[in-house]
Design a protein around this motif. Structure first.
Motif, PDB file in Angstrom:
ATOM      1  N   UNK A 121       0.862  -1.182   0.000  1.00 62.67           N
ATOM      2  CA  UNK A 121       0.000   0.000   0.000  1.00 62.67           C
ATOM      3  C   UNK A 121       0.894   1.226   0.000  1.00 62.67           C
ATOM      4  N   UNK A 122       0.702   2.072  -0.994  1.00 65.90           N
ATOM      5  CA  UNK A 122       1.482   3.304  -1.065  1.00 65.90           C
ATOM      6  C   UNK A 122       0.839   4.367  -0.169  1.00 65.90           C
ATOM      7  N   UNK A 123       1.666   5.162   0.478  1.00 68.96           N
ATOM      8  CA  UNK A 123       1.159   6.250   1.289  1.00 68.96           C
ATOM      9  C   UNK A 123       0.588   7.333   0.383  1.00 68.96           C
ATOM     10  N   UNK A 124      -0.532   7.909   0.771  1.00 74.02           N
ATOM     11  CA  UNK A 124      -1.114   9.028   0.024  1.00 74.02           C
ATOM     12  C   UNK A 124      -1.442  10.140   1.003  1.00 74.02           C
ATOM     13  N   UNK A 125      -1.300  11.360   0.541  1.00 74.72           N
ATOM     14  CA  UNK A 125      -1.608  12.510   1.381  1.00 74.72           C
ATOM     15  C   UNK A 125      -3.114  12.645   1.574  1.00 74.72           C
ATOM     16  N   UNK A 126      -3.531  12.943   2.801  1.00 74.95           N
ATOM     17  CA  UNK A 126      -4.954  13.129   3.081  1.00 74.95           C
ATOM     18  C   UNK A 126      -5.292  14.571   3.387  1.00 74.95           C
ATOM     19  N   UNK A 127      -4.270  15.372   3.676  1.00 77.02           N
ATOM     20  CA  UNK A 127      -4.517  16.734   4.079  1.00 77.02           C
ATOM     21  C   UNK A 127      -4.725  16.891   5.571  1.00 77.02           C
ATOM     22  N   UNK A 128      -4.720  15.768   6.302  1.00 76.49           N
ATOM     23  CA  UNK A 128      -4.891  15.795   7.748  1.00 76.49           C
ATOM     24  C   UNK A 128      -3.560  15.549   8.426  1.00 76.49           C
ATOM     25  N   UNK A 129      -3.431  16.008   9.661  1.00 71.65           N
ATOM     26  CA  UNK A 129      -2.238  15.703  10.450  1.00 71.65           C
ATOM     27  C   UNK A 129      -2.647  14.945  11.686  1.00 71.65           C
TER      28      UNK A 129
END
Length: 129
Positions: A121-129
């Protein structure tokens, strides 16, 4: 171990807010503690939902010391496997570490996804921290 968990974890309610800070939903009970949720493995104690990774790692380390479970440091793990109820972590030099469980705490892009999900599973940005 439960005493240590209760000392280092926090009991809190879940809240959701819009980006501008306005509350989106009323504070709610953590999912596993809600009245209509299925009983979790730790029932009847309530799930305490906030815990820092460093504290959790230290709790596991302390439990290993109490149980005389050996720890091997600085060994890059490149794959995980499980079969016949044996969990395996495979090191870069081919060594195989066997146990009842493997805690794959290798972060984003974990090699454990292959064993757990059957594919990376590749990491993807969610916009959350």
């Amino acid at each position: 171990m439960r005493e240590e968990w209760n000392r280092i974890s926090l009991y809190c309610r879940t809240t959701f807010h819009h980006h501008d800070g306005r509350r989106a939903l009323e504070p709610m009970e953590f999912e596993y503690n809600r009245n209509n949720a299925a009983q979790h493995a730790a029932y009847p104690p309530r799930i305490r939902s906030v815990l820092g990774r460093a504290h959790l790692a230290l709790m596991f380390f302390n439990q290993c010391k109490r149980l005389d479970i050996p720890i091997t440091w600085n060994v890059p793990i490149v794959a995980y496997d499980e079969e016949a109820e044996i969990a395996t972590a495979i090191s870069i030099d081919g060594r195989r570490f066997l146990g009842d469980i493997v805690i794959a705490a290798d972060g984003i892009g974990s090699k454990s996804h292959g064993a757990v999900l059957g594919h990376p599973v590749r990491a993807i940005g969610t916009g959350y921290t």
